[in-house]
Design a protein around this motif. Structure first.
Motif, mmCIF file in Angstrom:
data_model
loop_
_atom_site.group_PDB
_atom_site.id
_atom_site.type_symbol
_atom_site.label_atom_id
_atom_site.label_comp_id
_atom_site.label_asym_id
_atom_site.label_seq_id
_atom_site.Cartn_x
_atom_site.Cartn_y
_atom_site.Cartn_z
ATOM 1 N N THR A 93 8.343 4.414 5.716
ATOM 2 C CA THR A 93 8.157 5.829 4.412
ATOM 3 C C THR A 93 8.581 5.923 3.958
ATOM 4 O O THR A 93 9.308 6.679 2.639
ATOM 5 C CB THR A 93 7.612 6.867 5.896
ATOM 6 O OG1 THR A 93 8.085 7.482 6.576
ATOM 7 C CG2 THR A 93 6.083 6.433 6.020
ATOM 8 N N GLU A 94 10.270 5.619 4.434
ATOM 9 C CA GLU A 94 12.019 6.345 3.976
ATOM 10 C C GLU A 94 12.052 5.892 2.394
ATOM 11 O O GLU A 94 13.414 5.863 1.593
ATOM 12 C CB GLU A 94 12.612 6.529 4.797
ATOM 13 C CG GLU A 94 12.447 6.355 6.281
ATOM 14 C CD GLU A 94 13.727 6.833 6.841
ATOM 15 O OE1 GLU A 94 15.260 6.514 6.953
ATOM 16 O OE2 GLU A 94 13.556 6.294 8.317
ATOM 17 N N LEU A 95 11.687 4.296 2.002
ATOM 18 C CA LEU A 95 12.322 3.600 1.352
ATOM 19 C C LEU A 95 11.348 4.055 -0.167
ATOM 20 O O LEU A 95 10.472 4.715 -0.113
ATOM 21 C CB LEU A 95 11.519 2.314 1.008
ATOM 22 C CG LEU A 95 11.818 1.212 2.557
ATOM 23 C CD1 LEU A 95 11.284 -0.457 1.860
ATOM 24 C CD2 LEU A 95 13.405 0.529 2.041
ATOM 25 N N ARG A 96 12.195 3.877 -1.374
ATOM 26 C CA ARG A 96 12.054 4.784 -2.510
ATOM 27 C C ARG A 96 11.623 3.117 -3.737
ATOM 28 O O ARG A 96 11.837 2.589 -3.356
ATOM 29 C CB ARG A 96 12.503 5.675 -3.372
ATOM 30 C CG ARG A 96 13.143 6.948 -2.188
ATOM 31 C CD ARG A 96 11.667 7.348 -2.391
ATOM 32 N NE ARG A 96 11.431 8.458 -0.677
ATOM 33 C CZ ARG A 96 10.548 8.628 0.689
ATOM 34 N NH1 ARG A 96 10.209 7.813 -0.151
ATOM 35 N NH2 ARG A 96 11.311 9.651 1.295
ATOM 36 N N VAL A 97 11.421 3.807 -4.777
ATOM 37 C CA VAL A 97 11.072 2.284 -5.881
ATOM 38 C C VAL A 97 12.751 1.819 -6.724
ATOM 39 O O VAL A 97 12.678 0.814 -6.529
ATOM 40 C CB VAL A 97 10.595 3.137 -7.172
ATOM 41 C CG1 VAL A 97 10.347 2.421 -8.613
ATOM 42 C CG2 VAL A 97 8.673 3.413 -6.983
ATOM 43 N N ALA A 98 13.271 2.811 -5.798
ATOM 44 C CA ALA A 98 14.936 2.716 -6.666
ATOM 45 C C ALA A 98 15.074 1.489 -5.252
ATOM 46 O O ALA A 98 16.035 0.933 -5.662
ATOM 47 C CB ALA A 98 15.550 3.760 -6.554
ATOM 48 N N ALA A 102 6.311 -0.733 1.784
ATOM 49 C CA ALA A 102 6.420 -2.183 1.605
ATOM 50 C C ALA A 102 6.258 -1.985 0.046
ATOM 51 O O ALA A 102 7.527 -2.725 -0.930
ATOM 52 C CB ALA A 102 6.341 -2.865 2.333
ATOM 53 N N ILE A 103 4.716 -1.798 -0.663
ATOM 54 C CA ILE A 103 3.891 -2.855 -1.329
ATOM 55 C C ILE A 103 4.616 -2.096 -2.559
ATOM 56 O O ILE A 103 5.227 -2.445 -3.401
ATOM 57 C CB ILE A 103 2.944 -2.712 -1.399
ATOM 58 C CG1 ILE A 103 2.199 -3.881 -0.558
ATOM 59 C CG2 ILE A 103 2.240 -2.489 -2.587
ATOM 60 C CD1 ILE A 103 1.070 -3.714 0.125
#
Length: 127
Positions: A18-23, A43-44
């Motif tokens: 959940t820590e991932l971002r579009v960047a 992830a998607i």
């Protein structure tokens, strides 16, 4: 004509996907998260080059590895380490201790195979 070397993908080591971002698109995302459907949706949204999860014991109806097929359907590579090799919820354990147990076809196309150490897979992609 000389082709410029492409930069190695960045590495994001996150306890929760959940820590991932579009960047973070195009990164290698090593997480401590289970490989279930809810994790796959994060992830998607971020679109990393490779997402690595923990199989969390696989679970009923293979729920702990359900991300493989969903990410494959979105053209995204996924690898899942064995819960016996890395602590669930601890991404540094996934990276340093994890042994890949499951991969989707997109990950196989990147050269990631079952039995590979997670750190080896990451190093291979960063060459």
């Amino acid at each position: 004509m000389t082709h410029a070397a492409r930069p190695a993908p960045s590495l994001r080591v996150v306890d929760s996907i959940t820590e991932l971002r579009v960047a973070d698109a195009g990164c290698i995302a090593v997480s401590g998260s289970h490989g279930g459907l809810s994790a796959a949706h994060y992830a998607i949204a971020a679109r990393p080059l490779l997402s690595v999860f923990n199989d969390a014991g696989i679970g009923k109806d293979a729920a702990g590895i359900a991300a493989l097929a969903l990410l494959q359907s979105h053209g995204l590579a996924a690898a899942i380490v064995s819960h016996d090799s890395a602590r669930i919820g601890e991404a540094h354990s996934t990276l340093h201790d994890g042994i890949v147990r499951h991969v989707n076809a997109a990950a196989q196309a990147l050269g990631i195979v079952a039995g590979m150490q997670c750190a080896q897979a990451v190093a291979q992609l960063q060459r």
